[in-house]
Every structure is written in C-alpha cells, then in structure tokens.
Write a protein that holds these residues in place. Structure first.
Motif, PDB file in Angstrom:
ATOM      1  N   ARG A 137       0.832  -1.204   0.000  1.00  0.00           N
ATOM      2  CA  ARG A 137       0.000   0.000   0.000  1.00  0.00           C
ATOM      3  C   ARG A 137       0.864   1.251   0.000  1.00  0.00           C
ATOM      4  N   LEU A 138       1.901   1.250   0.846  1.00  0.00           N
ATOM      5  CA  LEU A 138       2.792   2.406   0.911  1.00  0.00           C
ATOM      6  C   LEU A 138       3.551   2.598  -0.397  1.00  0.00           C
ATOM      7  N   ALA A 139       4.028   1.516  -0.978  1.00  0.00           N
ATOM      8  CA  ALA A 139       4.774   1.613  -2.237  1.00  0.00           C
ATOM      9  C   ALA A 139       3.899   2.170  -3.350  1.00  0.00           C
ATOM     10  N   ARG A 140       2.650   1.719  -3.422  1.00  0.00           N
ATOM     11  CA  ARG A 140       1.728   2.258  -4.439  1.00  0.00           C
ATOM     12  C   ARG A 140       1.503   3.746  -4.216  1.00  0.00           C
ATOM     13  N   ALA A 141       1.388   4.143  -2.949  1.00  0.00           N
ATOM     14  CA  ALA A 141       1.166   5.558  -2.646  1.00  0.00           C
ATOM     15  C   ALA A 141       2.360   6.408  -3.070  1.00  0.00           C
ATOM     16  N   ILE A 142       3.562   5.887  -2.905  1.00  0.00           N
ATOM     17  CA  ILE A 142       4.773   6.639  -3.233  1.00  0.00           C
ATOM     18  C   ILE A 142       5.009   6.704  -4.737  1.00  0.00           C
ATOM     19  N   THR A 143       4.747   5.622  -5.445  1.00  0.00           N
ATOM     20  CA  THR A 143       5.097   5.539  -6.869  1.00  0.00           C
ATOM     21  C   THR A 143       3.974   5.979  -7.790  1.00  0.00           C
ATOM     22  N   ARG A 151      -6.311   5.664   5.459  1.00  0.00           N
ATOM     23  CA  ARG A 151      -5.494   4.825   6.339  1.00  0.00           C
ATOM     24  C   ARG A 151      -4.057   4.749   5.841  1.00  0.00           C
ATOM     25  N   THR A 152      -3.885   4.579   4.535  1.00  0.00           N
ATOM     26  CA  THR A 152      -2.534   4.524   3.993  1.00  0.00           C
ATOM     27  C   THR A 152      -1.836   5.874   4.142  1.00  0.00           C
ATOM     28  N   ALA A 153      -2.592   6.951   3.928  1.00  0.00           N
ATOM     29  CA  ALA A 153      -2.018   8.284   4.101  1.00  0.00           C
ATOM     30  C   ALA A 153      -1.601   8.516   5.548  1.00  0.00           C
ATOM     31  N   ALA A 154      -2.411   8.053   6.489  1.00  0.00           N
ATOM     32  CA  ALA A 154      -2.059   8.196   7.900  1.00  0.00           C
ATOM     33  C   ALA A 154      -0.804   7.399   8.227  1.00  0.00           C
ATOM     34  N   LEU A 155      -0.697   6.184   7.679  1.00  0.00           N
ATOM     35  CA  LEU A 155       0.505   5.372   7.898  1.00  0.00           C
ATOM     36  C   LEU A 155       1.727   6.059   7.295  1.00  0.00           C
ATOM     37  N   ALA A 156       1.574   6.613   6.096  1.00  0.00           N
ATOM     38  CA  ALA A 156       2.675   7.337   5.452  1.00  0.00           C
ATOM     39  C   ALA A 156       3.098   8.535   6.289  1.00  0.00           C
ATOM     40  N   SER A 157       2.121   9.229   6.882  1.00  0.00           N
ATOM     41  CA  SER A 157       2.458  10.397   7.713  1.00  0.00           C
ATOM     42  C   SER A 157       3.255   9.980   8.947  1.00  0.00           C
ATOM     43  N   LEU A 158       2.957   8.805   9.494  1.00  0.00           N
ATOM     44  CA  LEU A 158       3.716   8.304  10.637  1.00  0.00           C
ATOM     45  C   LEU A 158       5.143   7.949  10.236  1.00  0.00           C
ATOM     46  N   LEU A 181       6.100  11.744   0.327  1.00  0.00           N
ATOM     47  CA  LEU A 181       5.599  11.681   1.696  1.00  0.00           C
ATOM     48  C   LEU A 181       5.102  13.048   2.159  1.00  0.00           C
ATOM     49  N   LYS A 182       5.826  14.091   1.802  1.00  0.00           N
ATOM     50  CA  LYS A 182       5.399  15.448   2.167  1.00  0.00           C
ATOM     51  C   LYS A 182       4.062  15.781   1.522  1.00  0.00           C
ATOM     52  N   THR A 183       3.930  15.433   0.252  1.00  0.00           N
ATOM     53  CA  THR A 183       2.674  15.694  -0.463  1.00  0.00           C
ATOM     54  C   THR A 183       1.518  14.931   0.177  1.00  0.00           C
ATOM     55  N   ILE A 184       1.757  13.672   0.502  1.00  0.00           N
ATOM     56  CA  ILE A 184       0.700  12.856   1.105  1.00  0.00           C
ATOM     57  C   ILE A 184       0.322  13.391   2.480  1.00  0.00           C
ATOM     58  N   THR A 185       1.322  13.673   3.310  1.00  0.00           N
ATOM     59  CA  THR A 185       1.061  14.143   4.671  1.00  0.00           C
ATOM     60  C   THR A 185       0.248  15.425   4.667  1.00  0.00           C
ATOM     61  N   GLU A 186       0.527  16.308   3.726  1.00  0.00           N
ATOM     62  CA  GLU A 186      -0.142  17.602   3.670  1.00  0.00           C
ATOM     63  C   GLU A 186      -1.386  17.577   2.788  1.00  0.00           C
ATOM     64  N   GLY A 187      -1.707  16.425   2.212  1.00  0.00           N
ATOM     65  CA  GLY A 187      -2.798  16.331   1.251  1.00  0.00           C
ATOM     66  C   GLY A 187      -4.186  16.398   1.869  1.00  0.00           C
ATOM     67  N   ASP A 188      -5.184  16.548   1.000  1.00  0.00           N
ATOM     68  CA  ASP A 188      -6.577  16.680   1.420  1.00  0.00           C
ATOM     69  C   ASP A 188      -7.250  15.306   1.405  1.00  0.00           C
ATOM     70  N   TRP A 189      -6.799  14.412   2.304  1.00  0.00           N
ATOM     71  CA  TRP A 189      -7.319  13.047   2.324  1.00  0.00           C
ATOM     72  C   TRP A 189      -8.164  12.751   3.548  1.00  0.00           C
ATOM     73  N   ALA A 190      -8.311  13.717   4.421  1.00  0.00           N
ATOM     74  CA  ALA A 190      -9.041  13.480   5.661  1.00  0.00           C
ATOM     75  C   ALA A 190     -10.038  14.599   5.911  1.00  0.00           C
TER      76      ALA A 190
END
Length: 218
Positions: A137-143, A151-158, A181-190
C-alpha cells in the motif's frame, strides 16, 4: 488490515524479529498510530490543542479501547501529553496482540548467555502477510500520483514523522520518497477533525521524537 500501531510495529521489526527503530522513537510512533486510528474512527478530535473524545463507543480492539478509555477519563491534555502517556507499556500490548493473532511469535533468549533478549519474528521466519500488505500500500502511494486512501495516508504520515522512510522504502530513490511523503502528509485526504489530529500528532512526533534522536546520534 491491522491498526496503524500494529503496522508500524511490523515495519519496525525485521524478519529476524529484531527492532530497527530506536527507543523512545518506537514507543512514540505506536502512540501516534493509536491516536490517528481513533481520529480516523471518529472517536477523538483535537480542539484548542486538547484531545477530546467525540464518541466513547468501543472499537472492539483492546489496544485502541484502552487508549480511548484513558482519554475519556482525563480530558484536558494536549496531544503531546497523550503521545507520552500512551507510549508507556504500549509496545508490549501491541506486540502481544500480534502474537495472539498468530502474526508474530515471541522468542526469548540471552545474548552471551547473560543479557535477556526478546525477538518477534513471524511464525514461518519470513515477512508476515500483514506487513507485506502494508508495504505494498505504501509503495503504491509513493510511486503513483493517484489519491491515497486515508489509512494509507495516515501510515505514510507516521513513517515521515518518525524519519523511518529509508528503511521502509530502501529500494526507492530517497528524494522521490521524501517529496511524495510530504505531499501525502499535507494532502486533502481526511475530514476536518482528522486533519487537525494528523497535523497535531505529526508535529508532536517530529518535535518529540526526531529532534532528540538527532541530538543523541550526532
């Protein structure tokens, strides 16, 4: 799919069952995972820099419900306070949960026949399926540039807050990983409440975990 604290624990232990995150980084990361899971489940919010219970209904997971009951009983505390308080005894609860579920096994021995050591490998000695799923899940989010599920975004933020990305994404270019990771952490996913919790907990982990770790290792 386990909870975020369990996924952080699986990522933090290698296939031999040895912990690859230092302490107290590991403990604080687990506590951050518990708080984010409760936020994602709509159980808590952060209001005026205080963690507030929105819904005391149990989640049916002992680790999360232990934390939820503690927060409900002591309402006037900051996220930083809860990261510290919840971290106490949390590794044993999270790891015991994974052992009880058959995801990991507990091995106890002694180093040089003197110093007690506890390891947590998978029963078959390889990578647990639950860890593989989290990594994928994390690899798909990064690539990918596709939207990331909460949930994956929250895990990436951790992972980002713990500065653990080099071990989790060791086969991907570090610059690419950091940027994504910066983009995901700051993204509009929540939603608004979860967004507040994510921002507060991310800031707490960065200040409480990363800065002392850098000071210790420099």
């Amino acid at each position: 799919m386990g909870n975020l604290a369990e996924e952080i624990a699986l990522l933090a232990y290698d296939d031999s069952g040895a912990l690859r995150l230092g302490r107290p980084v590991f403990e604080y990361g687990l506590a951050g995972g518990v708080l984010l899971d409760l936020a994602l489940a709509g159980r808590i919010d952060v209001v005026d820099n205080r963690v507030t219970v929105l819904d005391p209904t149990p989640t049916d997971h002992p680790v999360l419900d232990h934390a939820l009951a503690a927060i409900a009983a002591d309402k006037d505390r900051k996220p930083k306070d809860w990261v510290t308080r919840l971290s106490k005894g949390l590794p044993d609860r999270v790891l015991s949960s994974l052992v009880d579920a058959g995801v990991l096994r507990r091995e106890q021995d002694k180093v040089l026949l003197l110093f007690p050591r506890t390891r947590y490998p998978a029963p078959d000695g390889g990578e647990p399926a639950e860890e593989t799923e989290a990594r994928q899940r994390l690899a798909r989010a990064i690539t990918s540039e596709d939207p990331v599920d909460p949930r994956t975004a929250a895990l990436a933020s951790l992972v980002a807050a713990l500065r653990f990305e080099r071990k989790v994404f060791k086969d991907l270019p570090h610059a690419q990983v950091k940027a994504r990771l910066k983009t995901i952490t700051e993204g509009d996913w929540a939603g608004k409440a979860v967004r507040r919790a994510v921002d507060e907990i991310h800031a707490v982990l960065t200040a409480t975990v990363v800065i002392p770790a850098i000071t210790t290792t420099s």
